[in-house]
Motif scaffolding. Structure first.
Motif, short mmCIF file in Angstrom:
data_model
loop_
_atom_site.label_atom_id
_atom_site.label_comp_id
_atom_site.label_asym_id
_atom_site.label_seq_id
_atom_site.Cartn_x
_atom_site.Cartn_y
_atom_site.Cartn_z
N ASP A 170 0.83 -1.20 0.00
CA ASP A 170 0.00 0.00 0.00
C ASP A 170 0.87 1.25 0.00
OD1 ASP A 170 -2.59 -1.15 0.00
OD2 ASP A 170 -2.38 -1.64 2.12
N VAL A 171 1.90 1.23 0.83
CA VAL A 171 2.85 2.35 0.88
C VAL A 171 4.26 1.79 0.90
CG1 VAL A 171 1.30 4.00 2.00
CG2 VAL A 171 2.65 2.44 3.42
N GLY A 172 5.20 2.57 0.41
CA GLY A 172 6.58 2.11 0.35
C GLY A 172 7.17 1.86 1.72
N CYS A 173 6.67 2.57 2.74
CA CYS A 173 7.18 2.37 4.10
C CYS A 173 7.09 0.92 4.54
CB CYS A 173 6.41 3.26 5.08
SG CYS A 173 6.81 5.02 4.96
N GLU A 174 6.04 0.23 4.09
CA GLU A 174 5.88 -1.18 4.47
C GLU A 174 7.01 -2.04 3.93
OE1 GLU A 174 1.19 -2.06 4.88
OE2 GLU A 174 1.83 -1.53 2.85
N ALA A 175 7.56 -1.66 2.80
CA ALA A 175 8.62 -2.45 2.18
C ALA A 175 9.92 -2.38 2.97
CB ALA A 175 8.86 -1.99 0.75
N TYR A 176 10.09 -1.31 3.75
CA TYR A 176 11.36 -1.10 4.45
C TYR A 176 11.21 -0.98 5.96
CZ TYR A 176 13.19 -0.25 -0.22
OH TYR A 176 13.56 -0.38 -1.54
N GLY A 177 10.05 -1.32 6.49
CA GLY A 177 9.86 -1.28 7.93
C GLY A 177 9.94 0.12 8.52
N ILE A 178 9.48 1.10 7.78
CA ILE A 178 9.53 2.49 8.24
C ILE A 178 8.24 2.82 8.99
CG2 ILE A 178 9.79 4.90 7.51
CD1 ILE A 178 10.99 3.79 4.87
N GLU A 179 8.38 3.52 10.11
CA GLU A 179 7.23 3.96 10.90
C GLU A 179 7.23 5.48 10.94
OE1 GLU A 179 7.48 2.06 14.68
OE2 GLU A 179 7.22 0.04 13.87
N PRO A 180 6.70 6.12 9.90
CA PRO A 180 6.77 7.59 9.82
C PRO A 180 5.75 8.26 10.72
CG PRO A 180 5.50 6.75 8.00
CD PRO A 180 5.99 5.54 8.76
N ASP A 181 6.00 9.53 10.99
CA ASP A 181 5.04 10.34 11.74
C ASP A 181 4.02 10.97 10.80
OD1 ASP A 181 6.40 10.31 14.49
OD2 ASP A 181 8.02 10.96 13.17
N ILE A 182 4.46 11.24 9.57
CA ILE A 182 3.60 11.86 8.55
C ILE A 182 3.92 11.20 7.21
CG2 ILE A 182 3.06 14.02 7.33
CD1 ILE A 182 3.97 15.53 9.85
N MET A 183 2.90 11.01 6.38
CA MET A 183 3.11 10.53 5.02
C MET A 183 2.41 11.48 4.04
SD MET A 183 2.83 6.35 5.04
CE MET A 183 1.22 6.27 5.82
N THR A 184 3.06 11.74 2.92
CA THR A 184 2.46 12.55 1.87
C THR A 184 2.21 11.68 0.64
OG1 THR A 184 4.63 13.24 1.01
CG2 THR A 184 3.60 14.64 2.68
N PHE A 185 1.10 11.94 -0.05
CA PHE A 185 0.70 11.14 -1.20
C PHE A 185 0.34 12.04 -2.38
CE2 PHE A 185 -0.96 9.06 2.68
CZ PHE A 185 -0.22 7.90 2.66
#
Length: 237
Positions: A73-88
């Motif tokens: 769904d988002v690239g963060c899932e591919a790299y185990g990233i836990e962001p505070d904010i995401m922009t789309f």
């Protein structure tokens, strides 16, 4: 370890500038327009440790990586990233209608709501929540789900990367092939052994891009990096 060195350099920069002067770090999960640069395996894990120590937010730019490009769904899932904010943007409507969006983690959303002085979430602008753009986005998200777009990306990703590696294996001017999901690139070099670049004035990447398009292949030249982002519905054939 390369990722540890980069994290150390980041922390040195934070100390030099002062943590209280830095609100957030902005990063793409995989750098797109910067040359299709997948991060080192442990990069974001180490970076997030540094940011949390100094109470600095992490903003993930998902404009390129979001909505199936990396098979998630988002690239963060591919790299185990836990962001505070995401922009789309882009993929949220498949670019049929202009739209951008921001997702906030609960602690950031709560801070904005608290600062608004009431129950109203006091952050917006004139064209926010445009009904046409939102309708297109909802339909796109349904299509991604119904047609198994993420699964198709994951199935085609290895084929794309291995195919590129096979095609470029014996090409003297390809220094590296890299990518993830359905975004790949080959970097053109003047010397494969040393990875020395071509002279900028030679415009090798632009010339290669023109040649590819004459052959019916749509690519993008980022300097001397030739990037490809095929449609997410691409098949093996």
């Amino acid at each position: 370890d390369f990722a540890l060195r980069l994290a150390s350099e980041l922390e040195d920069t934070i100390h030099r500038e002062g943590p209280d002067t830095i609100a957030a770090m902005i990063a793409e999960p995989l750098m797109g327009a910067g040359g299709v640069m997948p991060p080192p395996r442990t990069y974001f894990r180490e970076v997030q440790k540094v940011l949390k120590r100094h109470n600095i937010l992490l903003i993930a730019d998902e404009v390129v990586c979001g909505f199936g490009r990396l098979g998630h769904d988002v690239g963060c899932e591919a790299y185990g990233i836990e962001p505070d904010i995401m922009t789309f943007a882009k993929g949220i409507t498949s670019s049929y209608v202009p739209m951008g969006a921001v997702a906030l983690s609960p602690h950031v959303a709560d801070a904005v709501a608290h600062g608004s002085g009431g129950s109203l979430f006091g952050h917006g602008y004139t064209f926010g929540g445009h009904p046409v753009a939102c309708a297109v986005a909802i339909e796109c998200l349904n299509i991604y789900q119904d047609q198994g777009i993420k699964a198709n990306t994951r199935a085609r990703a290895d084929e794309l990367l291995s195919g590129m590696l096979s095609v470029c294996r014996d090409c003297w001017m390809v220094g590296e092939v890299r990518g993830k999901g359905l975004i790949v690139a080959c970097e053109l070099v003047s010397d494969r052994a040393t990875r020395a670049p071509f002279a900028a004035q030679a415009a090798v990447g632009a010339r290669m891009c023109d040649e590819c398009r004459r052959e019916g292949l749509i690519v993008r030249a980022i300097g001397d990096v030739i990037a490809m982002s095929p449609p997410l519905v691409i098949t093996s054939e």
